[in-house]
Motif scaffolding. Structure first.
Motif, PDB file in Angstrom:
ATOM      1  N   TRP A 564       0.842  -1.201   0.000  1.00 31.20           N
ATOM      2  CA  TRP A 564       0.000   0.000   0.000  1.00 31.20           C
ATOM      3  C   TRP A 564       0.873   1.247   0.000  1.00 31.20           C
ATOM      4  N   ASP A 565       0.371   2.307  -0.646  1.00 31.41           N
ATOM      5  CA  ASP A 565       1.068   3.584  -0.524  1.00 31.41           C
ATOM      6  C   ASP A 565       0.812   4.125   0.890  1.00 31.41           C
ATOM      7  N   PRO A 566       1.627   5.058   1.395  1.00 35.96           N
ATOM      8  CA  PRO A 566       1.513   5.479   2.802  1.00 35.96           C
ATOM      9  C   PRO A 566       0.204   6.168   3.154  1.00 35.96           C
ATOM     10  N   THR A 567      -0.563   6.623   2.151  1.00 37.00           N
ATOM     11  CA  THR A 567      -1.834   7.286   2.442  1.00 37.00           C
ATOM     12  C   THR A 567      -3.013   6.321   2.422  1.00 37.00           C
ATOM     13  N   GLY A 568      -2.813   5.104   1.927  1.00 39.60           N
ATOM     14  CA  GLY A 568      -3.916   4.152   1.844  1.00 39.60           C
ATOM     15  C   GLY A 568      -4.834   4.383   0.663  1.00 39.60           C
ATOM     16  N   ARG A 569      -4.383   5.177  -0.326  1.00 38.11           N
ATOM     17  CA  ARG A 569      -5.225   5.444  -1.504  1.00 38.11           C
ATOM     18  C   ARG A 569      -4.975   4.455  -2.628  1.00 38.11           C
ATOM     19  N   TYR A 570      -3.734   3.953  -2.715  1.00 30.86           N
ATOM     20  CA  TYR A 570      -3.365   3.111  -3.851  1.00 30.86           C
ATOM     21  C   TYR A 570      -2.591   1.877  -3.375  1.00 30.86           C
ATOM     22  N   VAL A 571      -2.647   0.854  -4.202  1.00 28.50           N
ATOM     23  CA  VAL A 571      -1.949  -0.401  -3.917  1.00 28.50           C
ATOM     24  C   VAL A 571      -1.067  -0.738  -5.121  1.00 28.50           C
ATOM     25  N   ALA A 572       0.163  -1.136  -4.835  1.00 28.15           N
ATOM     26  CA  ALA A 572       1.072  -1.593  -5.898  1.00 28.15           C
ATOM     27  C   ALA A 572       1.270  -3.099  -5.764  1.00 28.15           C
ATOM     28  N   THR A 573       1.125  -3.805  -6.855  1.00 30.03           N
ATOM     29  CA  THR A 573       1.482  -5.222  -6.907  1.00 30.03           C
ATOM     30  C   THR A 573       2.585  -5.377  -7.940  1.00 30.03           C
ATOM     31  N   SER A 574       3.541  -6.229  -7.667  1.00 31.71           N
ATOM     32  CA  SER A 574       4.683  -6.332  -8.581  1.00 31.71           C
ATOM     33  C   SER A 574       5.111  -7.776  -8.762  1.00 31.71           C
ATOM     34  N   VAL A 575       5.747  -8.015  -9.899  1.00 32.70           N
ATOM     35  CA  VAL A 575       6.383  -9.303 -10.208  1.00 32.70           C
ATOM     36  C   VAL A 575       7.871  -9.012 -10.362  1.00 32.70           C
ATOM     37  N   THR A 576       8.662  -9.488  -9.426  1.00 36.73           N
ATOM     38  CA  THR A 576      10.102  -9.229  -9.469  1.00 36.73           C
ATOM     39  C   THR A 576      10.811 -10.327 -10.246  1.00 36.73           C
ATOM     40  N   SER A 577      12.125 -10.192 -10.355  1.00 36.20           N
ATOM     41  CA  SER A 577      12.909 -11.049 -11.236  1.00 36.20           C
ATOM     42  C   SER A 577      13.043 -12.488 -10.739  1.00 36.20           C
ATOM     43  N   PRO A 612       6.262  10.996   6.894  1.00 36.39           N
ATOM     44  CA  PRO A 612       6.390  11.174   8.343  1.00 36.39           C
ATOM     45  C   PRO A 612       5.017  11.244   8.992  1.00 36.39           C
ATOM     46  N   PRO A 613       4.931  11.065  10.318  1.00 39.47           N
ATOM     47  CA  PRO A 613       3.629  11.162  10.987  1.00 39.47           C
ATOM     48  C   PRO A 613       3.006  12.535  10.778  1.00 39.47           C
ATOM     49  N   SER A 614       1.692  12.559  10.753  1.00 43.27           N
ATOM     50  CA  SER A 614       0.974  13.817  10.564  1.00 43.27           C
ATOM     51  C   SER A 614       1.143  14.705  11.786  1.00 43.27           C
ATOM     52  N   PHE A 615       1.170  16.031  11.546  1.00 47.44           N
ATOM     53  CA  PHE A 615       1.235  16.994  12.642  1.00 47.44           C
ATOM     54  C   PHE A 615      -0.152  17.268  13.231  1.00 47.44           C
ATOM     55  N   LEU A 616      -1.192  16.740  12.584  1.00 46.08           N
ATOM     56  CA  LEU A 616      -2.545  16.965  13.074  1.00 46.08           C
ATOM     57  C   LEU A 616      -2.785  16.161  14.349  1.00 46.08           C
ATOM     58  N   THR A 617      -3.516  16.751  15.263  1.00 44.84           N
ATOM     59  CA  THR A 617      -3.875  16.034  16.487  1.00 44.84           C
ATOM     60  C   THR A 617      -4.979  15.027  16.167  1.00 44.84           C
ATOM     61  N   PRO A 618      -5.129  13.992  16.993  1.00 46.08           N
ATOM     62  CA  PRO A 618      -6.233  13.030  16.770  1.00 46.08           C
ATOM     63  C   PRO A 618      -7.592  13.721  16.722  1.00 46.08           C
ATOM     64  N   GLU A 619      -7.763  14.769  17.533  1.00 50.10           N
ATOM     65  CA  GLU A 619      -9.033  15.495  17.539  1.00 50.10           C
ATOM     66  C   GLU A 619      -9.275  16.193  16.197  1.00 50.10           C
ATOM     67  N   LYS A 620      -8.203  16.786  15.630  1.00 50.29           N
ATOM     68  CA  LYS A 620      -8.334  17.464  14.347  1.00 50.29           C
ATOM     69  C   LYS A 620      -8.640  16.448  13.236  1.00 50.29           C
ATOM     70  N   GLU A 621      -7.975  15.296  13.273  1.00 47.04           N
ATOM     71  CA  GLU A 621      -8.239  14.260  12.276  1.00 47.04           C
ATOM     72  C   GLU A 621      -9.684  13.786  12.366  1.00 47.04           C
ATOM     73  N   GLU A 622     -10.193  13.640  13.597  1.00 50.09           N
ATOM     74  CA  GLU A 622     -11.583  13.218  13.787  1.00 50.09           C
ATOM     75  C   GLU A 622     -12.545  14.277  13.264  1.00 50.09           C
ATOM     76  N   GLU A 623     -12.205  15.554  13.499  1.00 47.67           N
ATOM     77  CA  GLU A 623     -13.057  16.648  13.017  1.00 47.67           C
ATOM     78  C   GLU A 623     -13.096  16.677  11.491  1.00 47.67           C
ATOM     79  N   ILE A 624     -11.937  16.428  10.872  1.00 51.03           N
ATOM     80  CA  ILE A 624     -11.882  16.396   9.401  1.00 51.03           C
ATOM     81  C   ILE A 624     -12.728  15.248   8.870  1.00 51.03           C
TER      82      ILE A 624
END
Length: 716
Positions: A564-577, A612-624
Motif C-alpha cells: 500500500w502507498d503510505p496514504t492508503g489510496r493506492y496499492v502496488a502489486t509487482s512481479v520481481t525477477s 512522516p507522521p501527521s502533525f494533526l492532532t487526533p481530535e483534528k483528524e476526527e473533526e476532518i
C-alpha cells in the motif's frame, strides 16, 4: 579459442604490412585534463571534491608495545609467548612477527610488529589484546600500524578550527508539498534506479530522478522518507534534496551487505561479514552505528558470526537481521541485541549498556519492542521437559521492571505481533496435544494500555486449523487471521471490542474458501487486500472490513509483492525477477480498480516513499473525518478539472486521428487520379472506372502445356 588466435594473427599480420607497431605503452598515454572521452567513471562521485585517505598497504599489521626487554638468549622464548597469544586470534603470515633489537645492547626494544593475513584479523587482535596483562610490569598497548602515520600528522600546536559561514540546507521534505498530493516510489530494473511520482489521476508515472548503477545491491528508504540509502563496496550513502537527489552523506564500511535505519532516522546501522583465513573459524562480523547527519561512527561492534547468530537466521551467514532492534518510538533512545541468556539494551546518549549491564533472562530466545513505548516483550521456551513452563514477559525500560508475565504450558513455538499504536500485543502460541504427536494454535491477547494489562485467550472455532497469516489493523482494534488446512483456507476478522463490552474480543465474520495466503491492511485501516501469492498465482481480493463486503476481485499473474502507498489510496502489486516473465508492477485504487500497468525487464525492487507522521492532532483528524464533505469539495473540483482535461485530451487525440485518416485517404485519392491514364491504357482506352459499366464475357483459351512422343511396339 583457436578462432580468437587466428583472428589476432590476422590483425598482427595486417598491422605489420601497414607498418603499425602494436606494442603500446599505455602508461605513456596522457589524456588532456578533464577529458574522459565521453566515458563517465562509476566512481566519479566518490572522488569529487574529497581528498580520500588511501590505504597504505599496512592495514593488516599491528604494533604491540610494552613487551619485556630481553637479551638474545631469551629472544626465542619471548617470541614463542607472543606467537601463542596472537596465533589464536588469526593466521600470522610467514615471517610476519618482527621484534627490533638494539644494535648496541643486543636486547629487544620492548615492542614488535605482527602481520596477519587480513585487516579484519589485525583489528580483532587489537581489540582483544589492547590492555592485555602479561604480568604486573607489562600491559600490552596495541595499535594499528596505519594509525602511527595519522598520529604523526597531528600538529604540535593547537589551532582553532576554521568557522565556515552558515549556508541553509535544502528542504528535504519539499516532496510532501506536492500540489497534486501525489506520492513517490522508487524502482530498480536492470542497471537503472528511478524515483517516480504516482500520477494516478493521469493513470501514469512522472519521472523525478533516474540514475544508472546508483547502487550495487539494493536501495532503502529511511522510515519517514527523508533519505534514500544506497549500498556500495566502499560503504553506504544517503541521498535527498528539494528538487532532485544529491548525496548528503557517505558512511565508510567496506563490503557492507545490510543496512537499517533507526525509527526516527537519527542513526544508520551497517553490517558486513568477512571470511576468515582459517576455514574452520566463523565469519568475522563488523557492525557500525553512524549518526545519519554527521556520518560519525557512534559505536561499533566486532566479533565472530556466532556471537550475533542468536535469535534466528534471517540475515547473512546465519546472523539474524536486524541484529539491533530499536525501541522507544521515534525518539531513538534505546536499541537492544539478543544474546545467550540475556538481552543487551543500550541507550543512545552514551551508546553504552543501561546500568552498565545486560538484562539477564535465562534461555531467552526472542524479544520485540513496542512500536511506541520503551517496553520489551520477551519469550522464554519450556525447560526441563515441561517442568518449567514457557513464558512471555513485558519489561519496562530503562527501569527493567517486569510489568506483566504469562506462563504458557505445552508450548512448541511462539510468535509476537504488536499493534502499530502499541495498544495490543498478540502472542500466537503453538501447543502440543496431550499425545505430543500434533499441535494446535491459540492466541494470548494483551491489552497494554489498560490497568494491570489484562490478558484474553482466543481459540479458533476449529483450534486444529493451521495459522497461515496474522495481521493487526493499523491504528485500529481489529485483526485478521488466515487459517485452515485446505487448498482454499478461511479468513476470520476479530475485534478487541464487542458490541456490549469494549474489553472483550469478538469475531466479526469468517470468509470461507479463499485463494489467499497473505494479508495487507491499508495504512489507514478499514480496507484490506487478501492476496494469494506464490502458489495462488497472484489472486487479489479488495475487502471493506467496515461493511464486511468485497469491493473487487482481480489477478496479477505471478505477483510476488503487494504494498500500500503510505496514504492508503493506492496499492502496488509487482512481479520481481524471481520470475523470468511478466516483470513489472500494477497500480490499483484502494477499491480494486486497475489504474495502470508498467512492464520492466529484470525488475528487482518497488518501494513506496514513506511519509512522516501527521502533525494533526487526533481530535483534528476526527473533526476532518466528520466534515469530510466540506473539505472534499475542493478536491472534487480538482478531480472534475482533471476529468475535463482528460476528456479534452481524448477529444484532441480523436481529432488528430481523424485528421490523420483524412490525410491518408486524400493521398490515396491523388494517387488514384494520377494513375488514371495508366489504368485507361490497360483497359484498351476505356475511360470509366465503374465496374457496373463493363460487360462480362467468358473467353476460353486453350494452351498446350507439354508435348511428348513415345514409341509403342506392337507384337504380332
Amino acid at each position: 579459442m583457436a578462432a580468437e588466435v587466428m583472428l589476432m594473427n590476422e590483425i598482427e599480420a595486417t598491422a605489420a604490412q601497414m607498418g603499425i607497431d602494436l606494442n603500446i605503452d599505455f602508461s605513456s598515454i596522457q589524456l588532456p585534463p578533464g577529458e574522459n572521452c565521453g566515458i563517465i567513471s562509476d566512481d566519479e562521485d566518490v572522488y569529487h571534491d574529497d581528498q580520500l585517505e588511501l590505504d597504505s598497504g599496512f592495514g593488516n599489521v599491528i604494533v604491540v608495545d610494552n613487551l619485556p626487554v630481553v637479551p638474545r638468549e631469551k629472544f626465542e622464548k619471548l617470541e614463542g609467548v607472543i606467537r601463542k597469544i596472537y596465533g589464536q586470534i588469526g593466521m600470522i603470515k610467514e615471517d610476519g612477527l618482527w621484534m627490533p633489537v638494539d644494535p648496541e645492547t643486543k636486547k629487544t626494544l620492548g615492542y614488535c610488529f605482527i602481520e596477519y593475513n587480513t585487516p579484519q584479523e589485525a583489528e580483532l587482535a587489537k581489540e582483544k589484546t589492547h590492555g592485555y596483562k602479561l604480568d604486573r610490569a607489562h600491559i600490552f598497548a596495541v595499535n594499528m600500524f596505519d594509525d602511527f602515520d595519522k598520529y604523526m600528522k597531528v600538529p604540535d600546536e593547537w589551532a582553532p578550527p576554521e568557522i565556515k559561514p552558515y549556508t541553509p540546507g535544502e528542504n528535504l521534505q519539499k516532496w510532501l508539498a506536492d500540489e497534486k498530493a501525489r506520492d513517490q516510489f522508487v524502482i530498480r530494473a536492470g542497471t537503472d534506479t528511478e524515483v517516480l511520482w504516482n500520477d494516478a489521476r493521469q493513470s501514469k508515472t512522472e519521472l523525478v530522478y533516474k540514475r544508472a548503477y546508483w547502487t550495487e545491491s539494493f536501495v532503502q528508504w529511511s522510515p519517514m522518507g527523508t533519505y534514500l540509502a544506497t549500498v556500495h563496496r566502499q560503504g553506504a550513502a544517503v541521498w535527498g534534496g528539494a528538487n532532485t537527489f544529491n548525496r548528503l552523506m557517505r558512511y565508510a564500511h567496506p563490503q557492507v551487505k545490510l543496512i537499517d535505519f533507526s525509527p526516527g532516522e537519527k542513526y544508520l546501522v551497517t553490517y558486513s561479514s568477512h571470511e576468515p583465513s582459517n576455514p574452520r573459524d566463523a565469519n568475522r562480523v563488523v557492525i557500525n552505528i553512524f549518526d545519519v547527519r554527521t556520518g560519525k561512527v557512534m559505536r561499533d561492534f566486532k566479533g565472530s558470526a556466532d556471537e550475533f547468530a542468536i535469535g534466528g537466521a534471517g540475515g547473512v551467514a546465519g546472523v539474524s537481521w536486524p541484529v539491533f532492534r530499536w525501541g522507544g518510538g521515534k525518539e531513538d533512545k534505546y536499541f537492544a541485541k539478543l544474546g545467550k541468556n540475556m538481552i543487551s539494551v543500550y541507550e543512545t546518549e552514551t551508546f553504552s549498556l543501561i546500568d552498565k549491564k545486560s538484562l539477564k533472562v535465562e534461555n531467552v530466545v526472542d524479544f520485540s519492542w513496542s512500536p511506541t513505548d520503551p517496553i520489551i516483550a520477551l519469550f522464554v521456551p519450556e525447560l526441563g521437559g515441561g517442568n518449567q513452563p514457557a513464558r512471555v514477559s513485558l519489561v519496562q525500560i530503562p527501569g527493567k521492571e517486569e510489568l506483566r508475565q504469562k506462563n504458557l504450558f505445552s508450548i512448541s513455538d511462539c510468535k509476537m505481533y504488536w499493534q502499530s499504536n502499541g495498544e495490543y500485543l498478540a502472542v500466537k502460541a503453538d501447543r502440543y496435544t496431550k499425545t505430543k504427536k500434533s499441535t494446535y494454535t491459540g492466541f494470548e491477547l494483551f491489552r497494554i494500555k489498560e490497568r494491570d494489562i489484562p490478558i484474553e485467550v482466543l481459540e479458533l472455532d476449529n483450534k486444529n486449523d493451521k495459522i497461515i497469516a496474522f495481521a493487526w489493523e493499523p491504528k485500529g482494534h481489529r485483526f485478521a487471521v488466515i487459517h485452515g488446512d485446505n487448498p482454499r483456507p478461511d479468513i476470520s476478522f476479530y475485534s478487541m471490542r464487542s458490541t456490549h463490552n469494549l474489553g472483550r474480543v469478538s469475531k466479526l465474520a469468517t470468509l470461507k474458501g479463499k485463494q489467499a495466503n497473505a494479508l495487507f491492511w491499508s495504512p489507514g485501516g478499514r480496507f484490506i487486500v487478501l492476496a494469494g501469492l506464490k502458489g495462488f498465482n497472484g489472486q487479489l481480493e479488495f475487502f471493506n472490513v467496515d461493511e464486511l463486503e468485497t469491493m473487487a476481485t482481480a489477478e496479477h499473474f505471478m505477483a510476488t509483492d503487494v504494498e500500500w502507498d503510505p496514504t492508503g489510496r493506492y496499492v502496488a502489486t509487482s512481479v520481481t525477477s524471481v520470475h523470468e516473465m511478466e516483470n513489472g508492477f500494477n497500480i490499483w485504487s484502494f477499491n480494486g480498480k486497475l489504474l495502470y500497468r508498467i512492464l520492466k525487464d529484470h525488475f528487482f525492487q518497488f518501494l513506496w516513499r514513506p511519509r512522516p507522521p501527521s502533525f494533526l492532532t487526533p481530535e483534528k483528524e476526527e473533526e476532518i473525518a466528520k466534515n469530510l464533505k466540506k473539505y472534499s469539495k475542493k478536491y472534487e473540483a480538482e478531480d472534475q478539472d482533471v476529468s475535463m482535461l482528460l476528456s479534452e485530451q481524448d477529444r484532441e487525440k480523436r481529432r488528430m486521428l481523424k485528421e490523420e485518416w483524412e490525410r491518408w485517404v486524400g493521398e490515396w485519392r491523388r494517387a488514384h487520379e494520377e494513375e488514371q491514364l495508366e489504368r485507361q491504357m490497360l483497359r484498351d482506352g476505356e475511360a470509366s472506372d465503374e465496374e457496373e459499366e463493363y460487360e462480362a464475357k467468358e473467353v476460353e483459351v486453350e494452351e498446350v502445356l507439354d508435348v511428348s512422343e513415345e514409341v509403342i511396339s506392337f507384337e504380332e
